[in-house]
Design a protein around this motif. Sequence first.
Motif, PDB file in Angstrom:
ATOM      1  N   HIS D 165      18.320 -86.889  51.983  1.00 57.83           N
ATOM      2  CA  HIS D 165      17.538 -87.833  52.781  1.00 57.83           C
ATOM      3  C   HIS D 165      16.061 -87.487  52.678  1.00 57.83           C
ATOM      4  O   HIS D 165      15.695 -86.319  52.659  1.00 57.83           O
ATOM      5  CB  HIS D 165      17.968 -87.760  54.256  1.00 57.83           C
ATOM      6  CG  HIS D 165      19.318 -88.356  54.498  1.00 57.83           C
ATOM      7  ND1 HIS D 165      19.510 -89.453  55.290  1.00 57.83           N
ATOM      8  CD2 HIS D 165      20.542 -88.007  54.035  1.00 57.83           C
ATOM      9  CE1 HIS D 165      20.802 -89.760  55.321  1.00 57.83           C
ATOM     10  NE2 HIS D 165      21.463 -88.889  54.577  1.00 57.83           N
ATOM     11  N   PRO D 167      12.009 -89.065  54.090  1.00 58.29           N
ATOM     12  CA  PRO D 167      11.338 -90.079  54.902  1.00 58.29           C
ATOM     13  C   PRO D 167      10.527 -91.034  54.025  1.00 58.29           C
ATOM     14  O   PRO D 167      10.007 -90.624  52.981  1.00 58.29           O
ATOM     15  CB  PRO D 167      10.418 -89.256  55.802  1.00 58.29           C
ATOM     16  CG  PRO D 167      10.167 -88.001  55.038  1.00 58.29           C
ATOM     17  CD  PRO D 167      11.353 -87.760  54.160  1.00 58.29           C
ATOM     18  N   THR D 211      12.827 -98.195  52.472  1.00 58.25           N
ATOM     19  CA  THR D 211      14.014 -97.502  52.971  1.00 58.25           C
ATOM     20  C   THR D 211      15.240 -98.060  52.282  1.00 58.25           C
ATOM     21  O   THR D 211      15.228 -99.168  51.743  1.00 58.25           O
ATOM     22  CB  THR D 211      14.173 -97.675  54.485  1.00 58.25           C
ATOM     23  OG1 THR D 211      14.210 -99.072  54.761  1.00 58.25           O
ATOM     24  CG2 THR D 211      13.033 -97.028  55.236  1.00 58.25           C
ATOM     25  N   GLU D 213      19.485 -97.014  50.481  1.00 57.86           N
ATOM     26  CA  GLU D 213      20.364 -96.048  49.820  1.00 57.86           C
ATOM     27  C   GLU D 213      20.199 -96.228  48.322  1.00 57.86           C
ATOM     28  O   GLU D 213      20.319 -97.349  47.815  1.00 57.86           O
ATOM     29  CB  GLU D 213      21.819 -96.323  50.233  1.00 57.86           C
ATOM     30  CG  GLU D 213      22.827 -95.395  49.587  1.00 57.86           C
ATOM     31  CD  GLU D 213      24.265 -95.845  49.832  1.00 57.86           C
ATOM     32  OE1 GLU D 213      24.488 -97.068  49.988  1.00 57.86           O
ATOM     33  OE2 GLU D 213      25.150 -94.982  49.859  1.00 57.86           O
ATOM     34  N   TYR D 234      18.835 -91.220  50.330  1.00 56.59           N
ATOM     35  CA  TYR D 234      18.603 -92.148  51.421  1.00 56.59           C
ATOM     36  C   TYR D 234      17.157 -92.046  51.836  1.00 56.59           C
ATOM     37  O   TYR D 234      16.683 -90.950  52.175  1.00 56.59           O
ATOM     38  CB  TYR D 234      19.500 -91.815  52.611  1.00 56.59           C
ATOM     39  CG  TYR D 234      20.970 -91.981  52.291  1.00 56.59           C
ATOM     40  CD1 TYR D 234      21.625 -93.194  52.533  1.00 56.59           C
ATOM     41  CD2 TYR D 234      21.699 -90.939  51.726  1.00 56.59           C
ATOM     42  CE1 TYR D 234      22.971 -93.354  52.223  1.00 56.59           C
ATOM     43  CE2 TYR D 234      23.037 -91.086  51.407  1.00 56.59           C
ATOM     44  CZ  TYR D 234      23.670 -92.299  51.656  1.00 56.59           C
ATOM     45  OH  TYR D 234      24.983 -92.462  51.349  1.00 56.59           O
ATOM     46  N   VAL D 235      16.462 -93.162  51.760  1.00 61.71           N
ATOM     47  CA  VAL D 235      15.092 -93.186  52.268  1.00 61.71           C
ATOM     48  C   VAL D 235      15.167 -93.713  53.701  1.00 61.71           C
ATOM     49  O   VAL D 235      15.585 -94.851  53.933  1.00 61.71           O
ATOM     50  CB  VAL D 235      14.183 -94.068  51.399  1.00 61.71           C
ATOM     51  CG1 VAL D 235      12.768 -94.048  51.949  1.00 61.71           C
ATOM     52  CG2 VAL D 235      14.211 -93.590  49.957  1.00 61.71           C
ATOM     53  N   ASP D 236      14.813 -92.841  54.659  1.00 57.93           N
ATOM     54  CA  ASP D 236      14.911 -93.180  56.074  1.00 57.93           C
ATOM     55  C   ASP D 236      13.522 -93.457  56.643  1.00 57.93           C
ATOM     56  O   ASP D 236      12.513 -93.054  56.058  1.00 57.93           O
ATOM     57  CB  ASP D 236      15.500 -91.993  56.853  1.00 57.93           C
ATOM     58  CG  ASP D 236      16.871 -91.597  56.359  1.00 57.93           C
ATOM     59  OD1 ASP D 236      17.566 -92.471  55.797  1.00 57.93           O
ATOM     60  OD2 ASP D 236      17.236 -90.408  56.517  1.00 57.93           O
ATOM     61  N   THR D 237      13.507 -94.057  57.809  1.00 58.30           N
ATOM     62  CA  THR D 237      12.248 -94.083  58.554  1.00 58.30           C
ATOM     63  C   THR D 237      11.976 -92.668  59.037  1.00 58.30           C
ATOM     64  O   THR D 237      12.886 -91.824  59.074  1.00 58.30           O
ATOM     65  CB  THR D 237      12.344 -95.012  59.779  1.00 58.30           C
ATOM     66  OG1 THR D 237      13.366 -94.483  60.625  1.00 58.30           O
ATOM     67  CG2 THR D 237      12.704 -96.432  59.367  1.00 58.30           C
ATOM     68  N   GLU D 240      14.390 -91.624  61.868  1.00 58.27           N
ATOM     69  CA  GLU D 240      15.756 -91.401  61.391  1.00 58.27           C
ATOM     70  C   GLU D 240      15.857 -90.082  60.637  1.00 58.27           C
ATOM     71  O   GLU D 240      16.805 -89.317  60.795  1.00 58.27           O
ATOM     72  CB  GLU D 240      16.173 -92.525  60.434  1.00 58.27           C
ATOM     73  CG  GLU D 240      16.586 -93.810  61.105  1.00 58.27           C
ATOM     74  CD  GLU D 240      16.679 -94.948  60.083  1.00 58.27           C
ATOM     75  OE1 GLU D 240      17.013 -96.050  60.488  1.00 58.27           O
ATOM     76  OE2 GLU D 240      16.393 -94.702  58.887  1.00 58.27           O
ATOM     77  N   PHE D 241      14.848 -89.853  59.832  1.00 59.10           N
ATOM     78  CA  PHE D 241      14.871 -88.638  59.029  1.00 59.10           C
ATOM     79  C   PHE D 241      14.844 -87.397  59.911  1.00 59.10           C
ATOM     80  O   PHE D 241      15.588 -86.448  59.694  1.00 59.10           O
ATOM     81  CB  PHE D 241      13.693 -88.619  58.051  1.00 59.10           C
ATOM     82  CG  PHE D 241      13.643 -87.348  57.253  1.00 59.10           C
ATOM     83  CD1 PHE D 241      14.548 -87.133  56.225  1.00 59.10           C
ATOM     84  CD2 PHE D 241      12.738 -86.351  57.575  1.00 59.10           C
ATOM     85  CE1 PHE D 241      14.532 -85.947  55.510  1.00 59.10           C
ATOM     86  CE2 PHE D 241      12.720 -85.161  56.863  1.00 59.10           C
ATOM     87  CZ  PHE D 241      13.620 -84.960  55.829  1.00 59.10           C
ATOM     88  N   ASN D 243      15.926 -87.071  62.929  1.00 59.84           N
ATOM     89  CA  ASN D 243      17.251 -86.909  63.537  1.00 59.84           C
ATOM     90  C   ASN D 243      18.222 -86.293  62.563  1.00 59.84           C
ATOM     91  O   ASN D 243      18.965 -85.367  62.894  1.00 59.84           O
ATOM     92  CB  ASN D 243      17.802 -88.276  63.974  1.00 59.84           C
ATOM     93  CG  ASN D 243      17.119 -88.741  65.237  1.00 59.84           C
ATOM     94  OD1 ASN D 243      16.585 -87.911  65.978  1.00 59.84           O
ATOM     95  ND2 ASN D 243      17.112 -90.044  65.460  1.00 59.84           N
ATOM     96  N   TRP D 244      18.209 -86.862  61.362  1.00 61.58           N
ATOM     97  CA  TRP D 244      19.158 -86.391  60.350  1.00 61.58           C
ATOM     98  C   TRP D 244      18.924 -84.916  60.072  1.00 61.58           C
ATOM     99  O   TRP D 244      19.856 -84.108  60.038  1.00 61.58           O
ATOM    100  CB  TRP D 244      19.007 -87.215  59.079  1.00 61.58           C
ATOM    101  CG  TRP D 244      19.857 -86.700  57.958  1.00 61.58           C
ATOM    102  CD1 TRP D 244      21.173 -86.987  57.732  1.00 61.58           C
ATOM    103  CD2 TRP D 244      19.458 -85.792  56.931  1.00 61.58           C
ATOM    104  NE1 TRP D 244      21.625 -86.304  56.631  1.00 61.58           N
ATOM    105  CE2 TRP D 244      20.597 -85.567  56.116  1.00 61.58           C
ATOM    106  CE3 TRP D 244      18.261 -85.136  56.617  1.00 61.58           C
ATOM    107  CZ2 TRP D 244      20.563 -84.717  55.007  1.00 61.58           C
ATOM    108  CZ3 TRP D 244      18.236 -84.295  55.519  1.00 61.58           C
ATOM    109  CH2 TRP D 244      19.382 -84.088  54.724  1.00 61.58           C
TER     110      TRP D 244
END
Lengths: 622, 107, 202, 352
Positions: D165, D167, D211, D213, D234-237, D240-241, D243-244
Amino acid sequence: MATIAAPVERRGLLARPVAPRGIWAWVTTVDAKQIGILYGATAFIFFLIGGTEALLMRTQLAVPNANVVGPGTFNALFTMHGTTMIFMVVMPLSAAFFNYIVPLQIGARDVAFPRLNAFSYWVFLSGGLLMHFGFLIQQVPDVGWFAYANLTENAFSQRGVDFWVVGLQVLGVGSLAAGFNFLVTIINLRAPGLTLMRMPLFTWTTFITSILIVLAFPVITIALVELMFDRLFGANFFNTANGGDPILWQHLFWVFGHPEVYILILPAMGIVSEIVPVFSRKPLFGYPFMVYAVASIAFLSFTVWAHHMFTTGLGPIAASFFAASTMLIAVPTGIKIFNWISTVYGGSVRLNTPHLFALGFIAMFTIGGLSGVMHASPPVDTQQQDTYFVVAHFHYVLFGGSVLALFGGIYYWFPKITGRFLGEGLGQLNFWLMMIGFNLTFGPMHFLGVDGMPRRIFTYPAEMGWGLWNLVSTIGAYAIGLSVLVFIANVSKSLRAGERAGSDPWDGRTLEWSISSPPPHYNFATIPVVHGRDAFWLEKYPELEGHAAAAPDERRDRTAAHDAGEAHGHIHVPDPSYWPIATAAGILVAGTGVLFAMPLLPVGLFVVLVGVVGWSMEPVNG
Amino acid sequence: MSARVPVVEHAEHHPGATEYIRIALVLTVITAAEVAVYYVPSLRPVIMPMLMVLSATKFALVVMFYMHLKFDNRLFSGFFIFGLVCAAFMITAFITLFHLLSAPKAF
Amino acid sequence: MEHVAALPAQAHVGETSTGLNSRKVLMWAFLGSDCMLFGSLIGTYLVYRGNYPSGPKPSDVFDIPYTSVSAFALLMSSLAMVLALAAIQRGDIRRLKIWLLCVAGLGLVFIGGQVYEFTTFGSEGLNLTTATFGSSFFTLTGFHGTHVTFGIVWLLMLWMLAARGQMTQARSLDVEIAGLYWHFVDIVWIIIFTVVYLIPAI
Amino acid sequence: MGTSRRNLSVAFIAGLALSASACTQFAANAPSVPQTTVFPVSDVGGLIQGLYELIFWMALVVFVGVEGFFVYAILRFRRRAGDNTIPAQIHGNTRLEIAWTIIPSVVLLIIAVPTIATIFRQDAVPSAGASGEPPMKILVTGRQWFWEFRYPDLRGAPLAVNEVHVPVNRTVVFELRSADVVHSFWIPRLGGKMDVIPTRVNHLWFTPLETGEFFGQCVEFCGIQHANMRVRLYVDTAAEFQNWAARQAADAASPASPQAQQGAVIFQRGACPACHTIKGTSAGGTIGPDLTHVGSRSTLAAGMLQNTYENLTHWIADPQGIKPGSKMRYPNDLPPSPGEAALMAAYLQSLK
């Protein structure tokens, strides 16, 4: 090796076999024409093997998640397919033409070292066998034809790699011997008046190819020795645990590997440069520039190897250097294409089968060249390296290029070699089936590469979206297979009942068409004297080139001259010899020893020694 | 028009025994100099170029005089020098790629 | 239209396009090719020369005076070689035999030296499996030693032929070609001696 | 030359052009082709794409011009039946030769200059991405046949396997190492590939701009299961990143259900801990992939299977059947019974 020649009057260890018949004639032959046929036939058998391997791979990849062959088998298939097609098909098929055609084109009776020539063939055969011995014990090479270290170290691979190492080492010996032989032959056995700049272009490309072989193969020899020492004696060349650097293998491999690409393509370019002028009834456009282009491609080919390694982290300076040198090669390559097209332009173009193959070569090779320019650019290459885009590229160069040209060469010279034409109808069918099949197979691979499909994967999930083009590609592969069957039918039909061809069926331009078909054992009853480029054409149509028309009685019927020569019985051709095959057999035994039972190694080396001694003691008679 | 030429073995000038021995003396002196240079600590900074020049001189002397390349057909020089240049290019490239431009090692 | 008389196919009998002997052309082509062979070996050595994480350093094992002597022996064998050639070109078979033996003898001194050196290095813990320095050092020098050994066998065969009265002035080319090979092996050692032994591993 | 023949060659050239542009269209199915190379979603990908398009269109022009003229020449100068005249014997034209030496050289120069500029841009990691933050370092280890990712700069140094993952809008630098043989790390839509070579450290960077997959896989042949060494990015916000990453840094959850508890016992008792790590338990092997959060991954066996209870059970019971040659082996090749496999699957599924 043969330098310590005994005086003529002394007998050697064995008397030279005298003009035997049947199988012994082939075993002991030192006649370049017969050796050429041996090369051709053997290479064609390997072509069928390599082609079958390709079809199996295409079958496995036809649909996602297929289970035709397992991963291990698939890896062995692509390794053997690549190795076979390069070293056991395209190179020896080219060598077949070197052997058969070059002495005829330069007006010679044989090559400079006839026994060395036979030795080259038998060593090539030994190498091919050694490479395939792995099939006997289900240990087939499975690390790719490039065999990147350190996957090839004992820790990560099985015995298959040994077969690859030993087989390729032996194949290299054969190639080197042939390379030296043709180099010297072309330098020294040209007919009077056949200056370098009058040589037919196929002879030129043979010459340059020989130089490339002679300079490139030592490098792979050393790389293989290092790998072998790692595997057999615990050396550390590519053992990363003890400081070995896998990148060194890549450099050595590609210092050899890139010239090797030109070793595969230059003879094909030579063949095309012979066929196009004959069927356009025009001289090759820009002959000197074609020669310079071949020479500069050969020279540059030693400066571009790392373009195979743009994704290894070369650093920007090295990447820029190798990108620039690679792009430079596009210039002489372009010159060649423009000159071929200009040869057609303004000609009187016959579209017989040989010409179709030659023109097909030009069209397909252009595509391969253009895609080559794309991954000459390192940033673009980081998206294309090791994808099907690259597979498409080099098949357009090596199949659309080399293989089409070699088929063209077969159709072109078959009448000379056998005295019979190959069927024109079946030939056209052969060509169109192969052309369509080829484009169906490899065209879609461009899309697969752009769609991100890597090479050398035995399976892929449906969600990748590669199913359609893979299916098309597989269908195309079977069409190629069919075209090869048509070719086999054509050859077998022609050998039995083909239309008879005279000595000069195509209105040829070079000396091989000036003698009977098939040529006599001694090639030329009298060595011709060459007055210009396209020597035979000049002899037939002197007025076209502004030469004074020859008196009718001077337009020699060389077939008659042959009969005269034979009647005189004073033409000396070298006698057959047992030693080339004996020496090569020693190499085969030694190689087998390394692979299966070390005690055989000294036995094999002893046979080699006896072979060399017997060879050098053999009376050298004319 | 060039016809085929009979093979003439010794048309060219070959140096005689005296000249050979004189060259051997020069080679001896250079070899002695090489070894001497190795033992002089103050020469350490320039030892690389010095040794390379000295051995290149020996190399050239043997090739030109003992192998007669200076007097022989230019074709031979062509073969040899082409091989030599290719090898030199490869070695230079290896040194550059592995020692000058190399990515950091992961040891 | 003129035609020259029928010629035998063998190049070393009769005439060639260049007037050069085919075997001599072959030897020079081979030497060009061998440049690439040793180029690859020297290239490998230079990539790995500094890599001896465990085993002994080159400076620990090299004995410069010792190797200088054997390098000198090889260098002087080249002198003997040209003198052998000069002898047969004059038709002086007696001197030919002496000089040939001299060359082979100096070659044997060199090989003996190498065998002794390899053994000593082995006992000091440097062998083919000692990191990459050991692998590349022994492969490079071993390949050169094999070349020398092959040359000695070749020269001894020439000497045998001479002893049996089969070498004549007319066959001086046989000696010349063997000589080219021998000198090449010598110049390769000139490079190796400098690159491997003298330029200290930094 | 007859009109019909002229029409034929015009049609042929048009056909060539059409089919060539069709190529680009076929490749243009971004949504259905997850590893497409021509729909980049990163800055580096955009750089490469720009260069690719320049070369592609130039090559296409050359292709259509050369092939078109070639086909025209063949058709135009075809020999008619019964025609036995010999055409003018033209040997060449030096001016033409000079022209077609210079023109391609100029074309290549037009390609070479931006190529070299791009090489240097692709090589230099920017000091900050679009988000203004400094680049984030991710250590990548390629192994036969899975990927390991570590985030040394983040709290708790989180670790991920096969699914990485990042950001959005922050530059990431992958430091690539190999634990065994040569691999190559490639997520096509994010930019070019870089080889992963033992004894060396290579770098690959990009700034993801969207963002989502994204698929990738190993692209250097690395042995029997090279085809099944896939990776997902996975490009997250940013949120989200965070948290992950926090979840990944944490120890493994304790098994809650009875099946999971039984599975944990079997796992710890068997040979599994020799190869696998589950943080927070005594399992600390480093040969196989870390399983601390295996339940949170979307796939198993480096992208081969969807991570479902059934697939996981099957995988535990018969890894060599699913992925022949895989390093996942049991002592004496004795796999757990189906019942044990199911319990362990329940346990591992619970490790979110």
